[in-house]
Design a protein around this motif. Structure first.
Motif, mmCIF file in Angstrom:
data_model
loop_
_atom_site.group_PDB
_atom_site.id
_atom_site.type_symbol
_atom_site.label_atom_id
_atom_site.label_comp_id
_atom_site.label_asym_id
_atom_site.label_seq_id
_atom_site.Cartn_x
_atom_site.Cartn_y
_atom_site.Cartn_z
ATOM 1 N N GLN A 160 -28.148 -28.858 -72.170
ATOM 2 C CA GLN A 160 -28.030 -29.668 -71.401
ATOM 3 C C GLN A 160 -28.974 -28.756 -70.361
ATOM 4 N N ASP A 161 -28.474 -27.976 -70.456
ATOM 5 C CA ASP A 161 -29.170 -26.307 -69.375
ATOM 6 C C ASP A 161 -30.226 -25.932 -70.085
ATOM 7 N N VAL A 162 -30.598 -25.344 -71.091
ATOM 8 C CA VAL A 162 -31.549 -25.099 -71.613
ATOM 9 C C VAL A 162 -32.316 -26.170 -71.913
ATOM 10 N N HIS A 163 -32.659 -27.036 -71.921
ATOM 11 C CA HIS A 163 -33.151 -27.934 -72.444
ATOM 12 C C HIS A 163 -34.599 -28.503 -70.848
ATOM 13 N N ASN A 164 -33.305 -28.462 -69.202
ATOM 14 C CA ASN A 164 -33.088 -29.000 -68.253
ATOM 15 C C ASN A 164 -34.621 -28.163 -68.024
ATOM 16 N N LYS A 169 -38.968 -25.206 -65.730
ATOM 17 C CA LYS A 169 -39.521 -23.912 -64.798
ATOM 18 C C LYS A 169 -40.374 -22.800 -65.591
ATOM 19 N N LYS A 170 -39.947 -24.018 -66.763
ATOM 20 C CA LYS A 170 -41.505 -23.127 -68.513
ATOM 21 C C LYS A 170 -39.737 -21.684 -68.712
ATOM 22 N N VAL A 176 -32.531 -19.075 -70.128
ATOM 23 C CA VAL A 176 -31.444 -19.247 -69.692
ATOM 24 C C VAL A 176 -30.759 -19.468 -69.823
ATOM 25 N N LEU A 177 -30.592 -18.469 -71.564
ATOM 26 C CA LEU A 177 -28.816 -18.311 -71.711
ATOM 27 C C LEU A 177 -28.447 -16.868 -70.594
ATOM 28 N N SER A 178 -30.030 -15.911 -70.086
ATOM 29 C CA SER A 178 -29.326 -14.607 -69.488
ATOM 30 C C SER A 178 -29.202 -14.953 -68.514
#
Length: 378
Positions: A160-164, A169-170, A176-178
């Motif tokens: 979900q976090d990666v998708h959002n 925020k492009k 995102v993982l970092s």
């Protein structure tokens, strides 16, 4: 793992060496004990964290269930009990997953929560967080550490976090993982920055799932390691290989237990007992790979086990000319003075182990074929 390369794995070689040495020290009395250590070892995994972080969904996922399956834990419900809920594994009766109520909710203050936890009852704890880890999570980790029990932090809902974040925020997935890892390190720095595993319960094959499982296994005995790996869902080709290796290792004490039946002096009873032990092991292996003898999967499963494991299948494995000769030789040796049962045991052990290895190798290839078609067995 292909049949011809099984003896190249160091873990399998160590296990084989250990059990071959058993022939020198009362093999009949040691066989069942060693078999029991593998088959009946218990594993208790505690899942905890604050309410709403996805604990129940995680419990379902590592049991190979979706939230809608029969036997799945309820998700999205208000926690009203102070007691942990024990979930049995659907195919491994000695593996238990404990879903703890959320720590720090109005009903369960942190100090009261800690007093209710019997830390020694669990092999390890998994502390789950979603948006962030809190002071209550840190408090719980310190209490678990004080009781000298292993614990691991899992950051859930990564998909979900990666998708959002990538959409709004492009950012790239790696960015995102970092960002998430940095946030976790900041919230857990008082614990010395323990490793946090980033997990998606709906895409177990991605992110840190395999690293997480390796960390769990490294802090368990070999018998509990085996139970852990065999209990996990088939979520990747890598997991299929892990399961195959553990089954190869477990095949060694199984073959040792089966071959001790040569000591039974009644004709035909020895072979019948051996077939029964082999059938039980292969049926368990069939379940470990998530195989189900369903029509839509049979076309992809090329082995003799496409329709399941039964007495006839195992009996046919033992009815090949080579096996018939070996079993005849065993029977003759049992009647020869000075040799007797001790002379027949090594032959029985090696022939039985070879059949179990063949069975596991065939099931492994079936599992890869099914997974390759996008049909995860669980």
């Amino acid at each position: 793992m292909s049949e011809e390369h099984i003896y190249e794995d160091p873990d399998i070689l160590r296990e084989l060496e250990d059990y071959v040495n058993s022939f020198q020290h009362n093999p009949l009395s040691n066989a069942n004990k060693k078999y029991d250590e593998f088959e009946n070892v218990t594993l208790n995994i505690a899942i905890t964290g604050e309410s709403g972080v996805g604990k129940s969904t995680f419990v379902n996922a590592i049991r190979g269930l979706t939230n809608e399956d029969d036997g799945a834990g309820e998700t999205g419900v208000t926690e009203t009990t102070m007691k942990a809920i024990r979930y049995n594994h659907p195919t491994m009766p000695n593996v238990y997953i404990w879903d703890f109520p959320g720590i720090g909710t109005p009903n369960f203050k942190a100090k009261k929560y800690l007093k209710a936890v019997h830390f020694d009852s669990y092999d390890f704890f998994i502390i789950i967080g979603s948006l962030r880890f809190t002071e209550n999570d840190v408090m719980l980790a310190k209490a678990i550490k004080k009781m000298k029990r292993p614990f691991y932090f899992v950051r859930s809902k990564i998909d979900q976090d990666v998708h959002n974040e990538t959409a709004k925020k492009k950012l790239t997935e790696e960015q995102v993982l970092s960002k998430i890892r940095q946030s976790c390190e900041e919230s857990l720095k008082s614990l010395g920055n323990p490793k946090v595993f980033l997990i998606s319960t709906f895409e177990l094959e991605k992110y840190d799932f395999h690293d997480m499982i390796d960390s769990f296994a490294n802090n368990l005995s070999k018998h509990k390691q085996s139970a852990l790996i065999r209990s996990l869902p088939v979520c990747s080709l890598k997991m299929i290989e892990k399961k195959s290796i553990q089954l190869m290792i477990a095949a060694v004490p199984t073959a040792l237990a089966a071959c001790t039946t040569v000591a039974i002096p009644i004709p035909g009873v020895s072979v019948g007992c051996e077939i029964g032990i082999m059938q039980g092991f292969l049926q368990g292996s069939f379940s470990v790979f998530g195989h189900k003898p369903e029509v839509e999967l049979r076309s992809m499963m090329k082995s003799r086990f496409a329709e399941g494991v039964n007495v006839d299948v195992v009996a046919k494995m033992m009815a090949t000319p080579i096996m018939v000769v070996a079993k005849t030789f065993e029977a003759i040796l049992c009647c020869v003075p000075l040799f007797g049962t001790a002379g027949a045991l090594p032959i029985a052990f090696s022939t039985t182990l070879s059949l179990l290895i063949v069975g596991i190798a065939e099931m492994t290839e079936d599992a890869k074929a099914v997974y390759g078609r996008g049909l995860q067995p669980f």
